[in-house]
Design a protein around this motif. Structure first.
Motif, mmCIF file in Angstrom:
data_model
loop_
_atom_site.group_PDB
_atom_site.id
_atom_site.type_symbol
_atom_site.label_atom_id
_atom_site.label_comp_id
_atom_site.label_asym_id
_atom_site.label_seq_id
_atom_site.Cartn_x
_atom_site.Cartn_y
_atom_site.Cartn_z
ATOM 1 N N SER A 87 -12.697 1.052 -3.679
ATOM 2 C CA SER A 87 -11.241 1.143 -3.856
ATOM 3 C C SER A 87 -10.827 1.093 -5.320
ATOM 4 O O SER A 87 -9.682 1.405 -5.644
ATOM 5 C CB SER A 87 -10.540 0.009 -3.099
ATOM 6 N N THR A 128 -15.201 -3.535 -1.378
ATOM 7 C CA THR A 128 -14.153 -3.511 -2.394
ATOM 8 C C THR A 128 -14.345 -2.453 -3.471
ATOM 9 O O THR A 128 -13.380 -1.841 -3.908
ATOM 10 C CB THR A 128 -14.041 -4.900 -3.074
ATOM 11 N N GLU A 137 0.833 -1.206 0.000
ATOM 12 C CA GLU A 137 0.000 0.000 0.000
ATOM 13 C C GLU A 137 0.869 1.257 0.000
ATOM 14 O O GLU A 137 0.545 2.239 -0.671
ATOM 15 C CB GLU A 137 -0.916 0.009 1.222
ATOM 16 N N GLY A 161 -7.652 -5.334 2.616
ATOM 17 C CA GLY A 161 -8.327 -4.106 3.011
ATOM 18 C C GLY A 161 -8.829 -4.173 4.443
ATOM 19 O O GLY A 161 -8.812 -5.220 5.089
ATOM 20 N N GLU A 162 -9.265 -3.046 4.925
ATOM 21 C CA GLU A 162 -9.835 -2.968 6.270
ATOM 22 C C GLU A 162 -11.327 -2.692 6.155
ATOM 23 O O GLU A 162 -11.887 -1.849 6.846
ATOM 24 C CB GLU A 162 -9.136 -1.872 7.079
ATOM 25 N N ALA A 163 -11.973 -3.409 5.263
ATOM 26 C CA ALA A 163 -13.396 -3.185 5.017
ATOM 27 C C ALA A 163 -14.208 -3.621 6.235
ATOM 28 O O ALA A 163 -13.981 -4.690 6.799
ATOM 29 C CB ALA A 163 -13.840 -3.963 3.792
ATOM 30 N N PRO A 197 -6.896 -7.691 -4.363
ATOM 31 C CA PRO A 197 -7.579 -7.319 -3.121
ATOM 32 C C PRO A 197 -8.398 -8.506 -2.600
ATOM 33 O O PRO A 197 -9.223 -9.063 -3.333
ATOM 34 C CB PRO A 197 -8.505 -6.167 -3.545
#
Length: 381
Positions: A76, A73, A43, A237-239, A196
């Motif tokens: 992004s 998702t 990242e 990710g930090e979804a 991702p």
């Protein structure tokens, strides 16, 4: 990362390596920590060196895209594209039949997904949107790839295991059993090195890496310093985990979602039915009050403030006030996306042209990869 490309004729049935053991088991804390650390390194590097990366993400067109997809998702996609990273979005139409007896309204759903992607900022001039079934060379990779995995490895895959348990004794199709290999072909054909995923999908990515490694080790290449396939890495990710309106897992099949294509009135109607609880005082407590906290999180994601702050502002206003605030936040946030989507959905010719262009590019890359595969296998005659 530069895996070995030395020539080797060993079988995929040899004693499992450390990587294979990692694939066979659930993601443990240590390996997850390593994956997260590596993802954070990537990242940080992405905006500095976008040319190093090609990102692939995919969605099955089994229904309409919803807010869980968006916050998980889809939001992004445009920022990754805007960094200058080569962005590929797979409409995984072949994967629809892995666990279903038919394709349903597949054409409508493929075009709907294309409209969704464009509405959230994906630019077809800079990104590639393509369909599984339109890229025969990519699907042809299944044949050599299947020779590189064992049946037991496929059965150990968490997704395959979960699907088998969910079938209640129904026979598993060959396509469902080989689903991890199909995913590997999706990733490797276009030489994607950035995918991702959520932590539950890490075993799929590890399977793709193992297939790439095994292929290069078994068949090698004339230029030993240049493997046939790039090694894909995870972008974790930090979804947030959004629940469905019924308090269960958000799912297209459960009908408990708010779809991107919904109107403001349809959204309000859906949210009125959202499950909450009987306590009038609104608090953010994900463990103790998951349904109430879910609405607070949704409102927060849509720009209404922190979940705790929203809860404090509502106070003893009860579920009705919470649902009204959440509805306003969702409809305001998604108004421009929905307006753009409505324009796109009304122009089917444009959506078909976007797909045709993406399919053409995907075929060019797939053909090139297949040529490299056939050359490595000495089948270029």
């Amino acid at each position: 990362m530069t895996p070995s490309t030395a020539s080797d004729t060993s079988s995929a049935t040899q004693a499992p390596s450390a990587a294979e053991e990692a694939l066979a088991s659930a993601v443990d804390d240590a390996s997850l920590a390593r994956s997260i650390a590596r993802s954070r390194e990537i990242e940080a590097d992405m905006p500095l060196n976008p040319g190093r990366y090609r990102m692939l993400t995919g969605v099955r067109p089994t229904g309409n895209m919803h807010l869980g997809h968006y916050f998980g998702t889809m939001r992004s996609w445009a920022p990754i594209q805007d960094m200058g990273i080569d962005t590929w979005i797979l409409v995984a139409d072949y994967q629809v039949i892995t666990d279903r007896d038919g394709v349903g309204p597949i054409r409508e759903r493929v075009l709907s997904l294309t409209a969704d992607a464009l509405s959230v900022g994906v630019d077809p001039e800079r990104s590639t949107i393509f369909a599984h079934s339109a890229v025969p060379a990519a699907n042809q990779l299944m044949l050599p790839f299947l020779s590189l995995v064992t049946e037991s490895e496929l059965h150990r895959n968490p997704t395959v295991k979960a699907e088998l348990e969910a079938t209640a004794g129904r026979a598993m199709s060959g396509l469902l059993l080989t689903y991890p290999v199909h995913q590997a072909a999706d990733i490797l054909f276009c030489q994607a090195n950035l995918v991702p995923v959520g932590k539950d999908q890490l075993p799929h990515l590890e399977q793709a890496r193992l297939i790439a490694q095994r292929f290069d080790k078994r068949y090698g290449r004339a230029e030993k310093s240049r493997p046939v396939f790039r090694r894909p890495e995870a972008l974790l990710g930090e979804a947030p985990l959004l629940l469905g309106l019924d308090g269960e897992k958000m799912s297209k099949s459960r009908g408990n979602t708010i779809e991107l294509r919904m109107s403001a009135d349809e959204t309000a109607k859906a949210l009125k039915k959202a499950k909450t609880d009987s306590d009038r005082v609104i608090t953010y407590d994900p463990a103790g009050r998951p349904e109430v906290s879910n609405l607070l999180m949704l409102a927060s994601l849509c720009g209404a403030g922190s979940p705790e702050g929203i809860a404090e502002s509502i106070g003893d206003g009860g579920a009705g006030a919470l649902k009204r605030l959440t509805t306003e936040a969702v409809n305001e946030y998604f108004a421009p996306i929905r307006a753009r989507r409505a324009e796109l959905a009304a122009n089917e010719d444009h959506l078909l042209a976007v797909l045709a262009s993406g399919n053409a590019r995907a075929n060019e890359v797939a053909d090139e990869t297949l040529r490299a595969v056939r050359a490595a296998m000495r089948m270029d005659y």
